[in-house]
Design a protein around this motif. Sequence first.
Motif, PDB file in Angstrom:
ATOM      1  N   MET A 298       0.568  -1.211  -0.178  1.00  0.00           N
ATOM      2  CA  MET A 298      -0.092   0.189  -0.045  1.00  0.00           C
ATOM      3  C   MET A 298       0.849   1.149   0.116  1.00  0.00           C
ATOM      4  SD  MET A 298      -2.982   1.149   2.737  1.00  0.00           S
ATOM      5  CE  MET A 298      -3.792  -0.332   2.630  1.00  0.00           C
ATOM      6  N   PRO A 299       0.678   2.007  -0.861  1.00  0.00           N
ATOM      7  CA  PRO A 299       1.327   3.299  -0.911  1.00  0.00           C
ATOM      8  C   PRO A 299       1.052   4.246   0.430  1.00  0.00           C
ATOM      9  CG  PRO A 299      -0.015   3.183  -3.135  1.00  0.00           C
ATOM     10  CD  PRO A 299      -0.182   2.070  -2.196  1.00  0.00           C
ATOM     11  N   ARG A 300       1.957   4.955   0.840  1.00  0.00           N
ATOM     12  CA  ARG A 300       1.752   5.495   2.353  1.00  0.00           C
ATOM     13  C   ARG A 300       0.471   6.650   2.144  1.00  0.00           C
ATOM     14  NH1 ARG A 300       7.056   7.610   4.467  1.00  0.00           N
ATOM     15  NH2 ARG A 300       7.458   5.703   4.731  1.00  0.00           N
ATOM     16  N   SER A 301       0.488   7.222   0.868  1.00  0.00           N
ATOM     17  CA  SER A 301      -0.396   8.167   1.023  1.00  0.00           C
ATOM     18  C   SER A 301      -1.802   7.584   0.770  1.00  0.00           C
ATOM     19  CB  SER A 301      -0.018   8.950  -0.534  1.00  0.00           C
ATOM     20  OG  SER A 301      -0.263   8.246  -1.755  1.00  0.00           O
ATOM     21  N   TRP A 302      -2.172   6.393   0.576  1.00  0.00           N
ATOM     22  CA  TRP A 302      -3.391   5.710   0.388  1.00  0.00           C
ATOM     23  C   TRP A 302      -3.711   5.051   1.805  1.00  0.00           C
ATOM     24  CZ3 TRP A 302      -7.269   5.733  -3.066  1.00  0.00           C
ATOM     25  CH2 TRP A 302      -7.013   6.308  -4.555  1.00  0.00           C
ATOM     26  N   ALA A 303      -2.860   4.966   2.780  1.00  0.00           N
ATOM     27  CA  ALA A 303      -3.022   4.121   3.902  1.00  0.00           C
ATOM     28  C   ALA A 303      -4.356   4.714   4.675  1.00  0.00           C
ATOM     29  CB  ALA A 303      -2.055   4.297   4.620  1.00  0.00           C
ATOM     30  N   GLY A 304      -4.524   6.079   4.721  1.00  0.00           N
ATOM     31  CA  GLY A 304      -5.769   6.528   5.505  1.00  0.00           C
ATOM     32  C   GLY A 304      -7.075   6.027   4.645  1.00  0.00           C
ATOM     33  N   PHE A 305      -6.827   6.126   3.415  1.00  0.00           N
ATOM     34  CA  PHE A 305      -8.194   5.759   2.632  1.00  0.00           C
ATOM     35  C   PHE A 305      -8.634   4.522   2.933  1.00  0.00           C
ATOM     36  CE2 PHE A 305     -10.137   4.035  -1.363  1.00  0.00           C
ATOM     37  CZ  PHE A 305     -11.389   5.111  -1.480  1.00  0.00           C
ATOM     38  N   PHE A 306      -7.992   3.501   3.261  1.00  0.00           N
ATOM     39  CA  PHE A 306      -8.177   2.128   3.311  1.00  0.00           C
ATOM     40  C   PHE A 306      -8.458   1.627   4.887  1.00  0.00           C
ATOM     41  CE2 PHE A 306      -6.161   1.673  -0.680  1.00  0.00           C
ATOM     42  CZ  PHE A 306      -7.099   1.341  -1.588  1.00  0.00           C
ATOM     43  N   ASP A 307      -8.451   2.686   5.830  1.00  0.00           N
ATOM     44  CA  ASP A 307      -8.770   2.508   7.151  1.00  0.00           C
ATOM     45  C   ASP A 307     -10.156   2.077   7.221  1.00  0.00           C
ATOM     46  OD1 ASP A 307      -6.201   3.112   8.214  1.00  0.00           O
ATOM     47  OD2 ASP A 307      -6.660   5.026   8.905  1.00  0.00           O
ATOM     48  N   GLY A 308     -10.424   1.001   7.944  1.00  0.00           N
ATOM     49  CA  GLY A 308     -11.814   0.479   8.207  1.00  0.00           C
ATOM     50  C   GLY A 308     -12.404  -0.585   7.256  1.00  0.00           C
ATOM     51  N   TYR A 309     -11.495  -0.717   6.015  1.00  0.00           N
ATOM     52  CA  TYR A 309     -11.951  -1.658   5.210  1.00  0.00           C
ATOM     53  C   TYR A 309     -11.595  -3.024   5.855  1.00  0.00           C
ATOM     54  CZ  TYR A 309     -13.013   1.051   1.158  1.00  0.00           C
ATOM     55  OH  TYR A 309     -13.652   1.803   0.252  1.00  0.00           O
ATOM     56  N   ASP A 310     -12.809  -3.618   5.964  1.00  0.00           N
ATOM     57  CA  ASP A 310     -12.525  -4.928   6.540  1.00  0.00           C
ATOM     58  C   ASP A 310     -12.641  -6.087   5.639  1.00  0.00           C
ATOM     59  OD1 ASP A 310     -15.309  -5.599   5.832  1.00  0.00           O
ATOM     60  OD2 ASP A 310     -15.848  -5.178   7.887  1.00  0.00           O
ATOM     61  N   GLU A 311     -12.274  -7.588   5.965  1.00  0.00           N
ATOM     62  CA  GLU A 311     -11.995  -8.422   4.933  1.00  0.00           C
ATOM     63  C   GLU A 311     -13.405  -8.606   4.152  1.00  0.00           C
ATOM     64  OE1 GLU A 311     -10.396 -12.053   6.647  1.00  0.00           O
ATOM     65  OE2 GLU A 311      -8.819 -11.270   7.354  1.00  0.00           O
ATOM     66  N   ALA A 312     -14.590  -8.755   4.669  1.00  0.00           N
ATOM     67  CA  ALA A 312     -15.814  -8.758   3.855  1.00  0.00           C
ATOM     68  C   ALA A 312     -16.021  -7.545   3.110  1.00  0.00           C
ATOM     69  CB  ALA A 312     -16.918  -8.784   5.077  1.00  0.00           C
ATOM     70  N   GLU A 313     -15.790  -6.485   3.321  1.00  0.00           N
ATOM     71  CA  GLU A 313     -15.770  -5.453   2.284  1.00  0.00           C
ATOM     72  C   GLU A 313     -14.877  -5.487   1.131  1.00  0.00           C
ATOM     73  OE1 GLU A 313     -17.336  -1.283   4.467  1.00  0.00           O
ATOM     74  OE2 GLU A 313     -15.373  -2.395   5.200  1.00  0.00           O
TER      75      GLU A 313
END
Length: 200
Positions: free
Chosen positions: A86-101
């Motif tokens: 994961m690019p560092r700049s995108w890390a916050g975008f994917f916060d909260g995405y769980d395996e089901a999503e």
Amino acid sequence: MPTRHLYLARHGAADAFGELKGSGRRQAALLGERLAGLPIDNIWHSPLPRAAASAHELARYLPGVPVAEAAELVDHVPYVPGVAEMPRSWAGFFDGYDEAEAAAGSRVAAALVDRFARVPEPGRPDSYEVLVTHAYPIAWLVRDALQAPPIRWLSLDSANTGLTMIEYRTGLAPTLVMFNDMSHLPTDLRWTGVRADARP
């Protein structure tokens, strides 16, 4: 050798509630004018209102062409990268995405490719289809056409009504003819929907 011509377009500019703005309608109309001379067979759109409204607006310039919803074109995250890639700049975008999503997004992405990124059946005529969708599905189809690693969808953004074209032929790799072309738009309607620091 029959060819499938896909014309991919992001919906027109929308407001914070996901409804098409006046500028978005104008963008869609100008895209319709651009596509008017082509032998379009079908116009498909995402279930979301901004894409449906854009599709119906551009369809006014393609009289008689069927317009229909395609669930696979819905806005979705097609691939959630692992921490290591994961690019560092995108890390916050994917916060909260769980395996089901992540799995649900992956299923929609696979269905999108399975339905639209296919060559015509032997003996069929060439086909010409317009897909009015969102930036992420367009990025995923482009990534697939280029046979690029899944992570590459993150670097492919589309402006509102930016036009992308991919061709599919039997026995050949897909051809990316153009990506995010905005030549149908006047300067003041270009680059909407793209973050300011990514605009030329």
